[in-house]
Design a protein around this motif. Structure first.
Motif, PDB file in Angstrom:
ATOM      1  N   TYR A   1       0.900   3.758 -16.192  1.00 13.97           N
ATOM      2  CA  TYR A   1      -0.155   3.236 -15.318  1.00 13.97           C
ATOM      3  C   TYR A   1       0.217   1.840 -14.820  1.00 13.97           C
ATOM      4  O   TYR A   1       0.052   1.530 -13.640  1.00 13.97           O
ATOM      5  N   ALA A   2       0.725   1.014 -15.738  1.00 15.59           N
ATOM      6  CA  ALA A   2       1.143  -0.337 -15.343  1.00 15.59           C
ATOM      7  C   ALA A   2       2.248  -0.241 -14.287  1.00 15.59           C
ATOM      8  O   ALA A   2       2.249  -0.992 -13.304  1.00 15.59           O
ATOM      9  N   GLY A   3       3.180   0.704 -14.469  1.00 11.59           N
ATOM     10  CA  GLY A   3       4.252   0.896 -13.499  1.00 11.59           C
ATOM     11  C   GLY A   3       3.700   1.319 -12.145  1.00 11.59           C
ATOM     12  O   GLY A   3       4.116   0.823 -11.096  1.00 11.59           O
ATOM     13  N   LEU A   4       2.721   2.230 -12.179  1.00 15.84           N
ATOM     14  CA  LEU A   4       2.136   2.727 -10.931  1.00 15.84           C
ATOM     15  C   LEU A   4       1.376   1.629 -10.189  1.00 15.84           C
ATOM     16  O   LEU A   4       1.420   1.534  -8.967  1.00 15.84           O
ATOM     17  N   ARG A   5       0.680   0.797 -10.961  1.00 10.38           N
ATOM     18  CA  ARG A   5      -0.115  -0.266 -10.346  1.00 10.38           C
ATOM     19  C   ARG A   5       0.756  -1.292  -9.636  1.00 10.38           C
ATOM     20  O   ARG A   5       0.296  -1.982  -8.727  1.00 10.38           O
ATOM     21  N   SER A   6       2.019  -1.407 -10.086  1.00 15.29           N
ATOM     22  CA  SER A   6       2.869  -2.435  -9.482  1.00 15.29           C
ATOM     23  C   SER A   6       3.438  -1.991  -8.125  1.00 15.29           C
ATOM     24  O   SER A   6       4.113  -2.757  -7.456  1.00 15.29           O
ATOM     25  N   ILE A   7       3.146  -0.743  -7.725  1.00 17.43           N
ATOM     26  CA  ILE A   7       3.685  -0.260  -6.443  1.00 17.43           C
ATOM     27  C   ILE A   7       2.805  -0.772  -5.305  1.00 17.43           C
ATOM     28  O   ILE A   7       1.582  -0.616  -5.331  1.00 17.43           O
ATOM     29  N   ASP A   8       3.449  -1.363  -4.334  1.00 14.85           N
ATOM     30  CA  ASP A   8       2.727  -1.922  -3.203  1.00 14.85           C
ATOM     31  C   ASP A   8       2.101  -0.809  -2.354  1.00 14.85           C
ATOM     32  O   ASP A   8       2.700   0.252  -2.174  1.00 14.85           O
ATOM     33  N   ASP A   9       0.890  -1.072  -1.847  1.00 14.96           N
ATOM     34  CA  ASP A   9       0.190  -0.066  -1.043  1.00 14.96           C
ATOM     35  C   ASP A   9       0.969   0.341   0.207  1.00 14.96           C
ATOM     36  O   ASP A   9       0.822   1.454   0.705  1.00 14.96           O
ATOM     37  N   ASN A  10       1.802  -0.583   0.693  1.00 11.68           N
ATOM     38  CA  ASN A  10       2.553  -0.292   1.917  1.00 11.68           C
ATOM     39  C   ASN A  10       3.461   0.924   1.777  1.00 11.68           C
ATOM     40  O   ASN A  10       3.685   1.646   2.741  1.00 11.68           O
ATOM     41  N   TYR A  11       3.965   1.123   0.557  1.00 11.20           N
ATOM     42  CA  TYR A  11       4.828   2.299   0.330  1.00 11.20           C
ATOM     43  C   TYR A  11       4.042   3.578   0.610  1.00 11.20           C
ATOM     44  O   TYR A  11       4.537   4.502   1.246  1.00 11.20           O
ATOM     45  N   TYR A  12       2.784   3.600   0.113  1.00 13.24           N
ATOM     46  CA  TYR A  12       1.963   4.797   0.305  1.00 13.24           C
ATOM     47  C   TYR A  12       1.625   4.986   1.777  1.00 13.24           C
ATOM     48  O   TYR A  12       1.627   6.103   2.290  1.00 13.24           O
ATOM     49  N   ARG A  13       1.348   3.854   2.441  1.00 12.73           N
ATOM     50  CA  ARG A  13       1.020   3.942   3.879  1.00 12.73           C
ATOM     51  C   ARG A  13       2.206   4.505   4.637  1.00 12.73           C
ATOM     52  O   ARG A  13       2.064   5.398   5.468  1.00 12.73           O
ATOM     53  N   ALA A  14       3.381   3.987   4.331  1.00 11.22           N
ATOM     54  CA  ALA A  14       4.597   4.460   5.008  1.00 11.22           C
ATOM     55  C   ALA A  14       4.781   5.948   4.764  1.00 11.22           C
ATOM     56  O   ALA A  14       5.104   6.711   5.692  1.00 11.22           O
ATOM     57  N   ALA A  15       4.539   6.372   3.509  1.00  9.62           N
ATOM     58  CA  ALA A  15       4.701   7.790   3.169  1.00  9.62           C
ATOM     59  C   ALA A  15       3.709   8.627   3.960  1.00  9.62           C
ATOM     60  O   ALA A  15       4.036   9.722   4.449  1.00  9.62           O
ATOM     61  N   GLN A  16       2.481   8.093   4.114  1.00  7.51           N
ATOM     62  CA  GLN A  16       1.442   8.830   4.839  1.00  7.51           C
ATOM     63  C   GLN A  16       1.838   9.001   6.302  1.00  7.51           C
ATOM     64  O   GLN A  16       1.700  10.088   6.866  1.00  7.51           O
ATOM     65  N   ILE A  17       2.360   7.911   6.882  1.00 12.55           N
ATOM     66  CA  ILE A  17       2.769   7.966   8.293  1.00 12.55           C
ATOM     67  C   ILE A  17       3.869   9.008   8.480  1.00 12.55           C
ATOM     68  O   ILE A  17       3.880   9.781   9.423  1.00 12.55           O
ATOM     69  N   ASP A  18       4.807   9.033   7.503  1.00 12.04           N
ATOM     70  CA  ASP A  18       5.907  10.003   7.593  1.00 12.04           C
ATOM     71  C   ASP A  18       5.466  11.420   7.259  1.00 12.04           C
ATOM     72  O   ASP A  18       6.262  12.355   7.369  1.00 12.04           O
ATOM     73  N   GLY A  19       4.216  11.569   6.815  1.00  9.90           N
ATOM     74  CA  GLY A  19       3.726  12.898   6.470  1.00  9.90           C
ATOM     75  C   GLY A  19       4.346  13.444   5.198  1.00  9.90           C
ATOM     76  O   GLY A  19       4.560  14.657   5.074  1.00  9.90           O
ATOM     77  N   ALA A  20       4.639  12.552   4.240  1.00 12.71           N
ATOM     78  CA  ALA A  20       5.280  12.998   2.996  1.00 12.71           C
ATOM     79  C   ALA A  20       4.292  13.788   2.147  1.00 12.71           C
ATOM     80  O   ALA A  20       3.104  13.483   2.115  1.00 12.71           O
ATOM     81  N   SER A  21       4.823  14.806   1.468  1.00 13.58           N
ATOM     82  CA  SER A  21       3.977  15.620   0.592  1.00 13.58           C
ATOM     83  C   SER A  21       3.673  14.839  -0.684  1.00 13.58           C
ATOM     84  O   SER A  21       4.318  13.825  -0.981  1.00 13.58           O
ATOM     85  N   ARG A  22       2.712  15.319  -1.453  1.00 12.44           N
ATOM     86  CA  ARG A  22       2.358  14.666  -2.706  1.00 12.44           C
ATOM     87  C   ARG A  22       3.567  14.607  -3.643  1.00 12.44           C
ATOM     88  O   ARG A  22       3.821  13.605  -4.296  1.00 12.44           O
ATOM     89  N   TRP A  23       4.326  15.709  -3.663  1.00  9.28           N
ATOM     90  CA  TRP A  23       5.512  15.780  -4.518  1.00  9.28           C
ATOM     91  C   TRP A  23       6.555  14.744  -4.079  1.00  9.28           C
ATOM     92  O   TRP A  23       7.150  14.057  -4.907  1.00  9.28           O
TER      93      TRP A  23
END
Lengths: 93, 287
Positions: free
Chosen positions: B172-194
């Protein structure tokens, strides 16, 4: 307080004495000729002199155990093999 | 960043070295001394050379407990690490419920080991324990005091219950350290959950997961209290892991020489694994 409870023997005393001497020798060598900074060896690891001593000692322990378990010859040969191993570790790792 | 190098700082380590010498190095030296001698008590020792080492290395009993130890450690790692990561992924990332989840997750970690053993001992009893009685009621024959499979199931379940939280908290601590921008970028690219998990979350969790695996490996490899309280190594020797066997040899049978030789072999194994993980972590950080 005496040390009789530690059940010392001269053999084990010598064993720890040699390790202590190795540490002192490594310190003196570092003071005399600094050069213990990490270097990149054949295993792809960055190791200092101290790391190489640790790898040599740990590996030697395993060599001795394997010798005891698998080889019927005297244990002195394991010591010889360990010395060769340590020399290789210091040269290449 | 340029670090200041001052070798005099090493003197600051002296107090620690002194304490470690008293509680680790001196006892370890004593164990080495015991391992080459035989005693019948009264502080009388007889030199035996490497006899105990040869005996232990050839002993079937030692091989069996070592095998059980590896089986235990391997099994709990295979269960706890993916389970812990899975739970961490489903936990809320912020807000009230994330705190609630964190506290709930931390609870098992706060319980002393012998209490965990006693709790599970009662919980799994086939006649009065909820788990044992429930399984028997469902028609699954379960009696950890008689059947090795039931005993193993209980020991592993107990460890999973006790320690998965540690993996969860670290992941959880590792996950929390991930910047939100990574998720946004993934969303824009249409990346799957996997794909998000595989290419963003997992690489970012690599360090904490290495530490989690190291901690869980070492802890489970040296586990004593919980299985001792739960099964006492039984039925028969079915759950006698290395540490339980070691205590049996040292204190039960007073075979100090054999036990000392076993301890040293045990110590060398933990030392090797520790060094491997330490090297993995430190070399990984440099890259």
């Amino acid at each position: 307080m005496g040390l009789s409870w530690m059940a010392w023997t001269w053999q084990t005393g010598l064993f720890f004495g040699v390790i202590a001497l190795l540490l002192v020798a490594m310190t003196l060598r570092e003071l005399q000729r600094p050069g213990g900074a990490p270097r990149h060896g054949v295993l792809g690891l960055d190791t200092t002199r101290g790391d190489r001593l640790f790898i040599s000692l740990l590996g030697s322990a395993y060599i001795h155990l394997a010798w005891l378990a698998l080889v019927p010859w005297p244990l002195w040969w394991a010591l010889v093999l360990s010395a060769i191993y340590a020399a290789l570790v210091f040269r290449y790792v | 960043m340029q670090k200041t190098l001052n070798n005099k700082a090493w003197f600051m380590v002296l107090p620690v070295l002194f304490i470690v010498a008293l509680n680790a190095i001196v006892p370890l030296m004593t164990v080495v001394n015991y391992s080459v001698q035989d005693t019948f008590g009264n502080n009388l020792f007889f030199f035996e050379g490497t006899r105990w080492f040869s005996e232990v290395l050839a002993s079937e009993r030692f091989h069996d407990s070592l095998l059980r130890q590896f089986f235990f450690t391997f099994t709990i790692l295979v269960i706890e690490v993916p389970l812990g990561v899975g739970i961490a992924l489903t936990m809320p990332r912020r807000g009230f419920w994330s705190s609630v989840c964190l506290v709930l997750m931390a609870l098992p970690l706060l319980i002393p080991w012998n209490v965990v053993g006693a709790m599970w001992n009662i919980y799994a009893l086939p006649d009065i324990g909820l788990l044992g009685y429930g399984l028997n009621w469902l028609g699954i024959p379960f009696d950890y005091t008689q059947q090795p499979v039931s005993a193993w199931f209980t020991v592993i379940l107990m460890d999973v219950w006790h320690w998965t939280s540690l993996v969860v908290l670290l992941a959880y601590a590792g996950l929390r350290s991930i910047d939100d921008n990574y998720y946004r970028a993934a969303q824009i690219d249409g990346a799957s959950r996997w794909a998000v998990f595989r290419y963003i979350q997992l690489p970012k969790m690599k360090h904490v997961l290495t530490i989690a695996i190291l901690l869980r490996f070492m802890d489970s490899f040296m586990i004593y209290t919980e299985p001792f309280v739960l099964t006492g190594g039984g039925p028969g020797n079915a759950t006698t892991v290395l540490s339980i066997d070691l205590v049996k040899a040292a204190l039960g049978e007073f075979n100090l020489g054999v036990a000392a030789a076993m301890s040293i072999i045990y110590f060398l194994m933990t030392l090797l694994v520790c060094w491997l993980f330490y090297t993995l972590i430190t070399q990984g950080e440099k890259k």
